[in-house]
Structure formats: structure tokens, C-alpha cells
Design a protein around this motif. Structure first.
Motif, PDB file in Angstrom:
ATOM      1  N   MET A  63      35.629  47.010  36.683  1.00 24.39           N
ATOM      2  CA  MET A  63      36.736  46.603  35.797  1.00 24.39           C
ATOM      3  C   MET A  63      37.931  47.535  35.985  1.00 24.39           C
ATOM      4  N   LEU A  64      37.669  48.851  36.032  1.00 21.49           N
ATOM      5  CA  LEU A  64      38.785  49.799  36.122  1.00 21.49           C
ATOM      6  C   LEU A  64      39.503  49.685  37.473  1.00 21.49           C
ATOM      7  N   ILE A  65      38.705  49.534  38.566  1.00 21.16           N
ATOM      8  CA  ILE A  65      39.343  49.399  39.887  1.00 21.16           C
ATOM      9  C   ILE A  65      40.224  48.159  39.899  1.00 21.16           C
ATOM     10  N   SER A  66      39.662  47.033  39.410  1.00 19.38           N
ATOM     11  CA  SER A  66      40.418  45.779  39.486  1.00 19.38           C
ATOM     12  C   SER A  66      41.652  45.835  38.599  1.00 19.38           C
ATOM     13  N   GLN A  67      41.525  46.471  37.432  1.00 22.45           N
ATOM     14  CA  GLN A  67      42.708  46.566  36.557  1.00 22.45           C
ATOM     15  C   GLN A  67      43.791  47.411  37.198  1.00 22.45           C
ATOM     16  N   ALA A  68      43.372  48.466  37.920  1.00 20.05           N
ATOM     17  CA  ALA A  68      44.374  49.304  38.593  1.00 20.05           C
ATOM     18  C   ALA A  68      45.160  48.479  39.600  1.00 20.05           C
ATOM     19  N   ILE A  69      44.458  47.575  40.326  1.00 18.96           N
ATOM     20  CA  ILE A  69      45.159  46.772  41.334  1.00 18.96           C
ATOM     21  C   ILE A  69      46.096  45.770  40.664  1.00 18.96           C
ATOM     22  N   VAL A  70      45.612  45.140  39.577  1.00 20.17           N
ATOM     23  CA  VAL A  70      46.477  44.181  38.870  1.00 20.17           C
ATOM     24  C   VAL A  70      47.709  44.900  38.331  1.00 20.17           C
ATOM     25  N   GLU A  71      47.504  46.136  37.877  1.00 22.72           N
ATOM     26  CA  GLU A  71      48.609  46.906  37.305  1.00 22.72           C
ATOM     27  C   GLU A  71      49.693  47.215  38.335  1.00 22.72           C
ATOM     28  N   SER A  72      49.313  47.243  39.635  1.00 25.13           N
ATOM     29  CA  SER A  72      50.267  47.716  40.641  1.00 25.13           C
ATOM     30  C   SER A  72      51.558  46.896  40.635  1.00 25.13           C
ATOM     31  N   GLY A  73      51.436  45.568  40.427  1.00 20.54           N
ATOM     32  CA  GLY A  73      52.636  44.737  40.386  1.00 20.54           C
ATOM     33  C   GLY A  73      53.572  45.166  39.275  1.00 20.54           C
ATOM     34  N   ALA A  74      52.982  45.440  38.086  1.00 21.34           N
ATOM     35  CA  ALA A  74      53.812  45.854  36.949  1.00 21.34           C
ATOM     36  C   ALA A  74      54.446  47.208  37.218  1.00 21.34           C
TER      37      ALA A  74
END
Lengths: 88, 250
Positions: free
Chosen positions: B56-67
């Protein structure tokens, strides 16, 4: 405004609107094919996982479906390029 | 054709606000989707909570990159010193376009990455012993999904830094045409990456869940995912080409 300025303004707005149209055409036109092709490929992944011995058939069907889905994206590209290069 | 300093600030503030505002909307949704699926997965597999939390944390970090990219562009718009020079209307519109490009452009990829993450977590809940393979496939899928964000970032930076503050021999016609072209370059890459981003995210999500069900066919599934994602990406590349043409050829 003197007629000359009005003429320049009008042709500028026309060319600007052509660019705006090109962008909106390609932008919104990319939406449908992108989502649709992704959906096809997602279902193909499921299909390959369920019956791996039919992988060739499923991949072929996926590519044909995506090619048809892609056509509207290419229409948008053509219209965008026409709007950029052939309008004055 | 010099823009008054106060009017230029309208463009800068609007660009900065739209950039981070629209980007945060999709990033929040994507991360929330991943977290919600994690919560449900924990209920099914309490023993795999370490793997689930990590994924969950890895995937959230990647999703966050756009923001984060959008935040950087917002900061550049606000504090990048664009008000210190005299600027014509074309540059003002290019600044607004830069904000719109990254703001709209990371929407689709963020939705897609979030979906891919949620499906990967569902897959781990179904088959915790294959969590390494599923996470690896999720990361590959998210990397392809995020390419739309990178395209948008490239266009944003080009609009910020390669467009001259004042064009040579400005005429009324040239100013109007260039203004429209720069604003549209931001719009086209912003809207154009939505479909491919969401589509590739769907592919990656389905591939993740398929690997959890039939992990022995992982090679075949990943290959199909790559092929499908590459075709789906093509429309984003068309949008990138049109944006380049608008910036450099118009």
C-alpha cells in the motif's frame, strides 16, 4: 478600429481558434481509445490467465479490437494536423 | 503587447491553483482506493498485514508522484520570478497552459495507478504467498501508467522555460495565434493523457489480479499487459506530438 486592424484581428482569431480546436480535438479524441483499448487489454489479461493455451488467439483478438478502437484516435490526429497545417 | 504586472499575476495564480488543485483530486482518489482495498484485504488476511502495508505504501508513493510534480510546477509559477520581467500575452498564456498541462495531465494516470494498486492488494489478499511477484507487476504497470504524467511534466517545463518572455517582432496576429497555441499545448496533453492513463491502469490492475489467480502463467500475462498497454499508450503519444507541434511549429 480601422478596417486593416479588424482584418488582422479576425485572421488572428481564426488561426488561434484552429489551434484551440486542434488541441481540444486531439485531447478529447484520445480519451475514448485510451480507455477502450485499456479495457480490451485488461480483459485479455484475464482471458490469458484463465486459459493460457489460447494465448495466441486471445492476443490476436485483442490486437484486432484495439486496432479498430484506435481508428477514432487516428481520426482525431488527422483532424488536429489538418487544423494546424492547412488553416490560415 | 506587454501584459500589466497585475494581469500577469492573474495568469500565474490561476495556473498554480489549477495545477495543484486538479492534481490533488485524482491523487487523493487513487491513494484512497488503494487504502480502502488494503483495509478490506486486512480483514481477509490479517497475517499478511506486513506485505499489505508495504505494498500500500509503495503504491501510494507512486500515485503521489503526479501530485508532487504538480506542486513543483505550482511553486515555480508562484516563486519562479516570472513577474520580474516584462512579459507579453503569449508568455502569459503559456504560464496558464503549463499549470493546466500538469494539473489535468496527472488525473488519468493517478486514477489508473490507484486502480492498479487496489487490484494488486486484492491479489495479495487472495494469494499472499505470491506478494513479491504481484508487487513487481504492479510497479511495472504503474511505471507505464505514469508515463502520461511525465509527458505532461515535459510540456509544462517547456512552456515555462523555452517560451521567450517577449517574442521577436511581435504583431497583433502573431500574439493572438501564439497565445492560443501555447494554451492549447497545455490542454491537449492534459486531456489527452487521461484516457491512456486510466486504460493502462485498468490493464495493469487486471494483470495483477490474474497473476494472483494463475501465478504460473505470469510471463504470459505480463507480456499481454505490455502489448495492450503499448497500444493504449499510442493516443497519449499523438497528444504529445500535437503539443510539440503547437509549441515549436505554430
Amino acid at each position: 478600429m480601422d478596417p486593416n486592424t479588424t482584418q488582422i484581428l479576425a485572421s488572428g482569431i481564426a488561426k488561434g481558434a484552429a489551434f484551440l480546436g486542434a488541441g481540444i480535438c486531439m485531447g478529447i479524441g484520445a480519451l475514448g481509445p485510451g480507455v477502450g483499448e485499456g479495457y480490451v487489454a485488461g480483459k485479455a489479461c484475464e482471458g490469458v490467465a484463465r486459459s493460457p493455451e489460447q494465448a495466441g488467439l486471445i492476443t490476436r483478438t485483442m490486437l484486432i479490437g484495439q486496432a479498430v478502437s484506435e481508428s477514432t484516435g487516428i481520426y482525431s490526429l488527422v483532424i488536429a494536423l489538418l487544423l494546424i497545417f492547412t488553416t490560415s | 503587447m506587454i501584459v500589466q504586472a497585475d494581469i500577469l499575476k492573474v495568469f500565474l495564480y490561476l495556473g498554480a491553483a489549477l495545477s495543484t488543485g486538479i492534481a490533488s483530486l485524482s491523487a487523493g482518489y487513487g491513494e484512497g482506493f488503494a487504502a480502502a482495498h488494503t483495509a478490506r484485504a486486512m480483514m481477509r488476511q490479517p497475517n499478511a498485514n506486513n506485505n499489505l502495508t508495504r505494498t500500500m505504501l509503495i503504491s501510494q508513493a507512486i500515485v503521489e508522484s503526479g501530485a508532487i510534480f504538480a506542486l513543483v510546477i505550482s511553486m515555480l509559477l508562484l516563486f519562479g520570478g516570472f513577474t520580474s520581467r516584462e512579459t507579453d500575452w503569449a508568455k502569459a498564456f503559456s504560464l496558464l497552459g503549463a499549470g493546466l498541462a500538469i494539473g489535468l495531465g496527472c488525473t488519468g494516470p493517478n486514477f489508473g495507478s490507484g486502480y492498479s494498486a487496489g487490484m494488486a492488494i486484492d491479489g495479495i489478499a487472495r494469494n499472499p504467498s505470491k506478494s513479491g511477484r504481484i508487487t513487481a507487476n504492479m510497479l511495472i504497470g504503474q511505471a507505464i501508467t505514469e508515463s502520461g504524467t511525465i509527458f505532461s511534466l515535459v510540456i509544462s517545463l517547456l512552456l515555462l522555460y523555452t517560451v521567450p518572455a517577449q517574442m521577436e517582432d511581435p504583431t497583433l496576429m502573431k500574439i493572438i495565434v501564439k497565445s492560443c497555441a501555447y494554451l492549447t499545448a497545455g490542454l491537449v496533453i492534459g486531456i489527452g493523457t487521461f484516457g491512456p492513463g486510466a486504460g493502462i491502469g485498468y490493464v495493469a490492475g487486471k494483470a495483477n489480479i490474474s497473476i494472483s489467480k494463475h501465478s504460473k502463467d505470469q510471463g504470459l500475462i505480463t507480456r499481454t499487459m505490455f502489448l495492450g498497454a503499448a497500444v493504449s499508450e499510442s493516443t497519449a503519444i499523438y497528444a504529445l506530438v500535437v503539443a510539440f507541434l503547437l509549441i515549436f511549429v505554430s
